[in-house]
Motif scaffolding. Structure first.
Motif, PDB file in Angstrom:
ATOM      1  N   GLY A   1     -20.127  -6.794   0.569  1.00 15.97           N
ATOM      2  CA  GLY A   1     -20.721  -7.521   1.680  1.00 15.97           C
ATOM      3  C   GLY A   1     -19.752  -7.845   2.794  1.00 15.97           C
ATOM      4  O   GLY A   1     -20.166  -8.271   3.876  1.00 15.97           O
ATOM      5  N   GLN A   2     -18.457  -7.657   2.562  1.00 18.15           N
ATOM      6  CA  GLN A   2     -17.434  -7.975   3.554  1.00 18.15           C
ATOM      7  C   GLN A   2     -16.920  -6.698   4.218  1.00 18.15           C
ATOM      8  O   GLN A   2     -16.781  -5.659   3.569  1.00 18.15           O
ATOM      9  N   ALA A   3     -16.625  -6.788   5.492  1.00 16.69           N
ATOM     10  CA  ALA A   3     -16.035  -5.648   6.196  1.00 16.69           C
ATOM     11  C   ALA A   3     -14.608  -5.428   5.706  1.00 16.69           C
ATOM     12  O   ALA A   3     -13.821  -6.367   5.623  1.00 16.69           O
ATOM     13  N   VAL A   4     -14.303  -4.199   5.349  1.00 21.33           N
ATOM     14  CA  VAL A   4     -12.960  -3.838   4.890  1.00 21.33           C
ATOM     15  C   VAL A   4     -12.353  -2.896   5.924  1.00 21.33           C
ATOM     16  O   VAL A   4     -12.907  -1.829   6.207  1.00 21.33           O
ATOM     17  N   ALA A   5     -11.234  -3.298   6.494  1.00 17.24           N
ATOM     18  CA  ALA A   5     -10.605  -2.508   7.557  1.00 17.24           C
ATOM     19  C   ALA A   5     -10.052  -1.196   7.012  1.00 17.24           C
ATOM     20  O   ALA A   5      -9.573  -1.121   5.879  1.00 17.24           O
ATOM     21  N   LYS A   6     -10.093  -0.171   7.843  1.00 18.17           N
ATOM     22  CA  LYS A   6      -9.508   1.116   7.458  1.00 18.17           C
ATOM     23  C   LYS A   6      -8.035   0.956   7.096  1.00 18.17           C
ATOM     24  O   LYS A   6      -7.547   1.563   6.146  1.00 18.17           O
ATOM     25  N   GLN A   7      -7.316   0.136   7.877  1.00 17.36           N
ATOM     26  CA  GLN A   7      -5.890  -0.034   7.627  1.00 17.36           C
ATOM     27  C   GLN A   7      -5.634  -0.650   6.260  1.00 17.36           C
ATOM     28  O   GLN A   7      -4.666  -0.318   5.585  1.00 17.36           O
ATOM     29  N   HIS A   8      -6.523  -1.567   5.851  1.00 14.18           N
ATOM     30  CA  HIS A   8      -6.376  -2.172   4.525  1.00 14.18           C
ATOM     31  C   HIS A   8      -6.508  -1.095   3.444  1.00 14.18           C
ATOM     32  O   HIS A   8      -5.735  -1.076   2.474  1.00 14.18           O
ATOM     33  N   ILE A   9      -7.478  -0.196   3.602  1.00 15.52           N
ATOM     34  CA  ILE A   9      -7.658   0.878   2.623  1.00 15.52           C
ATOM     35  C   ILE A   9      -6.432   1.788   2.603  1.00 15.52           C
ATOM     36  O   ILE A   9      -5.941   2.173   1.544  1.00 15.52           O
ATOM     37  N   LEU A  10      -5.910   2.102   3.795  1.00 17.38           N
ATOM     38  CA  LEU A  10      -4.704   2.934   3.872  1.00 17.38           C
ATOM     39  C   LEU A  10      -3.530   2.273   3.163  1.00 17.38           C
ATOM     40  O   LEU A  10      -2.802   2.910   2.406  1.00 17.38           O
ATOM     41  N   ASP A  11      -3.352   0.968   3.400  1.00 20.44           N
ATOM     42  CA  ASP A  11      -2.237   0.240   2.786  1.00 20.44           C
ATOM     43  C   ASP A  11      -2.355   0.231   1.267  1.00 20.44           C
ATOM     44  O   ASP A  11      -1.364   0.372   0.552  1.00 20.44           O
ATOM     45  N   GLU A  12      -3.577   0.048   0.774  1.00 15.40           N
ATOM     46  CA  GLU A  12      -3.781  -0.077  -0.667  1.00 15.40           C
ATOM     47  C   GLU A  12      -3.719   1.267  -1.384  1.00 15.40           C
ATOM     48  O   GLU A  12      -3.109   1.387  -2.439  1.00 15.40           O
ATOM     49  N   VAL A  13      -4.363   2.270  -0.818  1.00 17.90           N
ATOM     50  CA  VAL A  13      -4.526   3.544  -1.515  1.00 17.90           C
ATOM     51  C   VAL A  13      -3.383   4.517  -1.251  1.00 17.90           C
ATOM     52  O   VAL A  13      -2.968   5.257  -2.138  1.00 17.90           O
ATOM     53  N   TRP A  14      -2.864   4.467  -0.011  1.00 18.03           N
ATOM     54  CA  TRP A  14      -1.783   5.385   0.335  1.00 18.03           C
ATOM     55  C   TRP A  14      -0.450   4.661   0.486  1.00 18.03           C
ATOM     56  O   TRP A  14       0.492   5.192   1.051  1.00 18.03           O
ATOM     57  N   ASP A  15      -0.371   3.425   0.011  1.00 21.38           N
ATOM     58  CA  ASP A  15       0.888   2.674  -0.005  1.00 21.38           C
ATOM     59  C   ASP A  15       1.550   2.594   1.359  1.00 21.38           C
ATOM     60  O   ASP A  15       2.751   2.832   1.507  1.00 21.38           O
ATOM     61  N   SER A  16       0.750   2.270   2.399  1.00 22.52           N
ATOM     62  CA  SER A  16       1.249   2.066   3.758  1.00 22.52           C
ATOM     63  C   SER A  16       1.907   3.299   4.348  1.00 22.52           C
ATOM     64  O   SER A  16       2.678   3.200   5.296  1.00 22.52           O
ATOM     65  N   GLY A  17       1.627   4.463   3.785  1.00 18.31           N
ATOM     66  CA  GLY A  17       2.264   5.674   4.294  1.00 18.31           C
ATOM     67  C   GLY A  17       1.516   6.318   5.434  1.00 18.31           C
ATOM     68  O   GLY A  17       1.846   7.420   5.829  1.00 18.31           O
ATOM     69  N   ALA A  18       0.480   5.647   5.946  1.00 15.40           N
ATOM     70  CA  ALA A  18      -0.313   6.267   7.002  1.00 15.40           C
ATOM     71  C   ALA A  18       0.231   5.917   8.375  1.00 15.40           C
ATOM     72  O   ALA A  18       1.073   5.051   8.526  1.00 15.40           O
ATOM     73  N   GLY A  19      -0.290   6.598   9.374  1.00 20.53           N
ATOM     74  CA  GLY A  19       0.116   6.273  10.733  1.00 20.53           C
ATOM     75  C   GLY A  19       0.943   7.379  11.329  1.00 20.53           C
ATOM     76  O   GLY A  19       1.285   8.365  10.684  1.00 20.53           O
ATOM     77  N   PRO A  20       1.340   7.230  12.587  1.00 18.31           N
ATOM     78  CA  PRO A  20       2.050   8.297  13.288  1.00 18.31           C
ATOM     79  C   PRO A  20       3.392   8.633  12.669  1.00 18.31           C
ATOM     80  O   PRO A  20       3.867   9.746  12.788  1.00 18.31           O
ATOM     81  N   ASP A  21       4.030   7.682  12.007  1.00 17.29           N
ATOM     82  CA  ASP A  21       5.342   7.954  11.417  1.00 17.29           C
ATOM     83  C   ASP A  21       5.270   8.178   9.917  1.00 17.29           C
ATOM     84  O   ASP A  21       6.278   8.458   9.280  1.00 17.29           O
TER      85      ASP A  21
END
Length: 234
Positions: A171-191
């Motif tokens: 029922g709560q909005a979950v940010a894409k960045q939160h999913i990236l941080d949790e599942v991909w261990d903050s390895g997402a993004g331009p760098d």
């Protein structure tokens, strides 16, 4: 997101840094205990019922490595964020091998330390909740099994992890960045070498497996934010 209600132990022999951490973390609304040597730190770690521990690597009496090893040998799963004065990969590897959950090299940003503690708190909370439910959709995170009613649904490890992020807050909005941080261990993004749009790919795959065959719409898009799991499972 805050860490309201967390009990945090800081084990640090530099009294100035320890006091600064206590003041800063307390100002965020948390309960903080301090220890300035390894023996006292281990005693508190094993008896204090903490939600997370900030543990210096080099301590009088017992090192951070040894405290972590003893905690894990005794079955204590409290998340540990290890601090090291050295920015060396061997110190980081040794810390993780001894049972630490994360590390931070000095000097560090207090904002980053709080973010790491938030991540540890989320992971610990998710680990304590083995079965997630949304209507007739059930996810057993320990057994890594998903069911819709009585029907088993085969998911990959990444799909399971993304679904767990969504079902942990129905029922709560979950940010894409939160999913990236949790599942991909903050390895997402331009760098980080990971395309942030990978979340959309996995959500699309999940919809084809847990929704479409059953005529459901459980994973809803929240424009400009991310996604939301329907509490009733769609």
């Amino acid at each position: 997101m805050t860490l309201d209600g967390m009990r945090i132990l800081v084990v640090e022999d530099e009294t100035g840094l320890a006091d600064s951490l206590r003041r800063g973390i307390s100002a965020e609304g948390h309960w903080v205990d301090l220890a300035h040597d390894g023996h006292r730190g281990l005693d508190l770690a094993l008896t204090g019922g903490y939600d997370a521990i900030v543990l210096d690597l080099m301590l009088p009496g017992l090192s951070g490595y040894e405290i972590c090893r003893r905690m894990r040998r005794l079955g204590d799963p409290t998340p540990v964020l290890m601090l090291t004065a050295k920015d060396g990969e061997y110190d980081e590897a040794d810390g993780l091998d001894s049972g630490a959950d994360d590390y931070l090299a000095k000097p560090f940003s207090f904002v980053v330390l709080l973010a790491r503690l938030r991540a540890l708190g989320r992971r610990a909370g998710a680990a304590r909740q083995d079965t997630l439910q949304a209507g007739d959709l059930t996810l057993d995170t320990a057994a890594r099994r998903c069911r819709r009613g009585e029907r088993e649904i085969e998911l990959t490890a990444r799909e399971l992890a993304v679904l767990a992020c969504l079902m942990a807050e129905p029922g709560q909005a979950v940010a894409k960045q939160h999913i990236l941080d949790e599942v991909w261990d903050s390895g997402a993004g331009p760098d980080g070498g990971i395309d942030p749009n990978i979340v959309e790919v996995y959500v699309s795959s999940l919809r084809k497996k847990i929704d479409s065959p059953f005529g459901r719409r459980s994973i809803l898009t929240v424009h400009g934010v991310g996604y939301r799991m329907a509490p009733d499972g769609g």
